[in-house]
Write a protein that holds these residues in place. Structure first.
Motif, short mmCIF file in Angstrom:
data_model
loop_
_atom_site.label_atom_id
_atom_site.label_comp_id
_atom_site.label_asym_id
_atom_site.label_seq_id
_atom_site.Cartn_x
_atom_site.Cartn_y
_atom_site.Cartn_z
N ALA A 122 42.42 45.30 35.46
CA ALA A 122 43.22 45.73 36.61
C ALA A 122 42.33 46.09 37.79
O ALA A 122 42.63 45.74 38.94
CB ALA A 122 44.11 46.91 36.22
N ALA A 123 41.22 46.78 37.53
CA ALA A 123 40.31 47.15 38.62
C ALA A 123 39.72 45.91 39.28
O ALA A 123 39.63 45.84 40.51
CB ALA A 123 39.20 48.05 38.08
N SER A 124 39.35 44.93 38.49
CA SER A 124 38.78 43.71 39.03
C SER A 124 39.80 42.93 39.87
O SER A 124 39.50 42.47 40.97
CB SER A 124 38.27 42.84 37.87
OG SER A 124 37.90 41.58 38.34
N VAL A 125 41.01 42.80 39.35
CA VAL A 125 42.04 42.02 40.04
C VAL A 125 42.50 42.72 41.32
O VAL A 125 42.67 42.09 42.36
CB VAL A 125 43.22 41.72 39.09
CG1 VAL A 125 44.35 41.03 39.82
CG2 VAL A 125 42.75 40.85 37.93
N THR A 126 42.70 44.03 41.26
CA THR A 126 43.16 44.74 42.47
C THR A 126 42.07 44.85 43.53
O THR A 126 42.38 45.05 44.70
CB THR A 126 43.73 46.14 42.13
OG1 THR A 126 42.73 46.90 41.44
CG2 THR A 126 44.99 46.03 41.30
N ALA A 127 40.81 44.71 43.14
CA ALA A 127 39.75 44.67 44.14
C ALA A 127 39.88 43.41 45.00
O ALA A 127 39.57 43.41 46.18
CB ALA A 127 38.37 44.70 43.47
N ARG A 128 40.39 42.33 44.41
CA ARG A 128 40.57 41.07 45.14
C ARG A 128 41.94 40.97 45.79
O ARG A 128 42.09 40.36 46.84
CB ARG A 128 40.33 39.88 44.21
CG ARG A 128 38.85 39.74 43.85
CD ARG A 128 38.62 38.66 42.83
NE ARG A 128 39.01 39.20 41.53
CZ ARG A 128 39.33 38.47 40.48
NH1 ARG A 128 39.33 37.17 40.56
NH2 ARG A 128 39.66 39.03 39.34
N TRP A 129 42.95 41.55 45.15
CA TRP A 129 44.32 41.52 45.67
C TRP A 129 44.87 42.95 45.66
O TRP A 129 45.64 43.33 44.76
CB TRP A 129 45.22 40.60 44.81
CG TRP A 129 44.82 39.16 44.93
CD1 TRP A 129 45.17 38.28 45.91
CD2 TRP A 129 43.96 38.44 44.03
NE1 TRP A 129 44.60 37.06 45.67
CE2 TRP A 129 43.86 37.13 44.53
CE3 TRP A 129 43.28 38.77 42.85
CZ2 TRP A 129 43.09 36.15 43.90
CZ3 TRP A 129 42.53 37.80 42.22
CH2 TRP A 129 42.44 36.52 42.76
N PRO A 130 44.49 43.76 46.63
CA PRO A 130 44.94 45.17 46.66
C PRO A 130 46.44 45.32 46.84
O PRO A 130 46.99 46.40 46.63
CB PRO A 130 44.16 45.78 47.83
CG PRO A 130 43.73 44.62 48.67
CD PRO A 130 43.61 43.44 47.76
N GLU A 131 47.13 44.25 47.18
CA GLU A 131 48.59 44.29 47.34
C GLU A 131 49.31 44.46 46.01
O GLU A 131 50.50 44.78 45.97
CB GLU A 131 49.09 43.00 48.00
CG GLU A 131 48.53 42.74 49.39
CD GLU A 131 47.20 41.96 49.38
OE1 GLU A 131 46.80 41.50 50.44
OE2 GLU A 131 46.58 41.82 48.30
N LEU A 132 48.63 44.23 44.91
CA LEU A 132 49.26 44.34 43.59
C LEU A 132 49.62 45.78 43.26
O LEU A 132 48.87 46.71 43.58
CB LEU A 132 48.31 43.83 42.50
CG LEU A 132 48.03 42.33 42.47
CD1 LEU A 132 46.95 42.02 41.46
CD2 LEU A 132 49.30 41.56 42.13
N SER A 133 50.75 45.95 42.62
CA SER A 133 51.08 47.28 42.07
C SER A 133 50.71 47.23 40.59
O SER A 133 50.96 46.23 39.91
CB SER A 133 52.57 47.59 42.25
OG SER A 133 53.37 46.70 41.50
N VAL A 134 50.11 48.30 40.12
CA VAL A 134 49.65 48.36 38.74
C VAL A 134 50.51 49.35 37.97
O VAL A 134 50.71 50.49 38.40
CB VAL A 134 48.17 48.78 38.65
CG1 VAL A 134 47.71 48.89 37.20
CG2 VAL A 134 47.30 47.79 39.42
N GLU A 135 51.01 48.90 36.83
CA GLU A 135 51.77 49.75 35.93
C GLU A 135 50.99 49.81 34.62
O GLU A 135 50.84 48.80 33.96
CB GLU A 135 53.17 49.18 35.68
CG GLU A 135 54.02 49.12 36.93
CD GLU A 135 55.36 48.44 36.68
OE1 GLU A 135 55.72 48.21 35.51
OE2 GLU A 135 56.04 48.12 37.67
N ALA A 136 50.50 50.98 34.28
CA ALA A 136 49.68 51.10 33.05
C ALA A 136 50.50 51.37 31.83
O ALA A 136 51.60 51.74 31.81
CB ALA A 136 48.64 52.19 33.21
#
Length: 190
Positions: A176-190
């Motif tokens: 999640a950290a890697s992907v959101t660094a490239r696409w910060p528009e993503l919402s993350v649900e853990a």
């Protein structure tokens, strides 16, 4: 799977000349039960949705096939060499070919998690870290595009990153950290 989201995905896939070249060459290889999956597909959709260049962040093209008749490394390596010869540079260096029938032989050593043998290429999608990643395409002989997404396409088009509900993995937070660094528009649900 929503038919309208599937049509949107197909339009995005077909709009990328590089991905279409990979799909056409993969089709011509005529490997058993083959798919192009992971970043080559979902990252293109994320790029489209967030206004980035379609090839942004795409490091490789994962070409999976399933051949349980010979799961030796030598047999897979012969297919890898054949595929490399079929793709013109720079694609020959970017297409990563893996026999899904042998993933269980190396997965635990590489990722520290047990991995039961697969029965086909599509089954691998159900084990991906997140539903957002679990999408694959295959270009058929008649030009149709087959889309496979065991969790549907809602998460992908909603820019929602969540853990795989059927396979929890210790690697989700790092991913999640890697992907959101490239696409910060993503919402993350853990």
């Amino acid at each position: 799977m929503s038919e309208s989201l599937e049509r949107r995905l197909e339009a995005i896939v077909r709009s990328g000349p590089r991905l279409m070249q990979v799909l056409e060459s993969a089709r011509d290889l005529d490997l058993p039960d083959w798919l192009i999956f992971s970043g080559a597909v979902y990252q293109r959709v994320l790029n489209h949705l967030t206004g980035r260049d379609l090839d942004y962040g795409i490091k490789d093209y994962d070409l999976g096939y399933y051949d349980a008749a010979d799961i030796s490394y030598e047999a897979e390596d012969a297919v890898i060499r054949r595929a490399a010869a079929a793709f013109a540079p720079p694609l020959s260096e970017l297409v990563e070919v893996r026999n899904q029938a042998r993933v269980h032989l190396w997965f635990e050593a590489k990722f520290g998690e047990a991995y039961t043998p697969l029965t086909n290429s599509a089954e691998a999608l159900s084990r991906f870290v997140s539903p957002l990643f679990a999408v694959a395409v295959r270009l058929e002989g008649d030009g149709r595009l087959t889309v496979l997404a065991p969790f549907g396409l809602d998460d992908l088009f909603a820019l929602r990153l969540r853990p795989n509900p059927t396979r929890r993995t210790h690697g989700f937070a790092r991913t999640a950290a890697s992907v959101t660094a490239r696409w910060p528009e993503l919402s993350v649900e853990a």
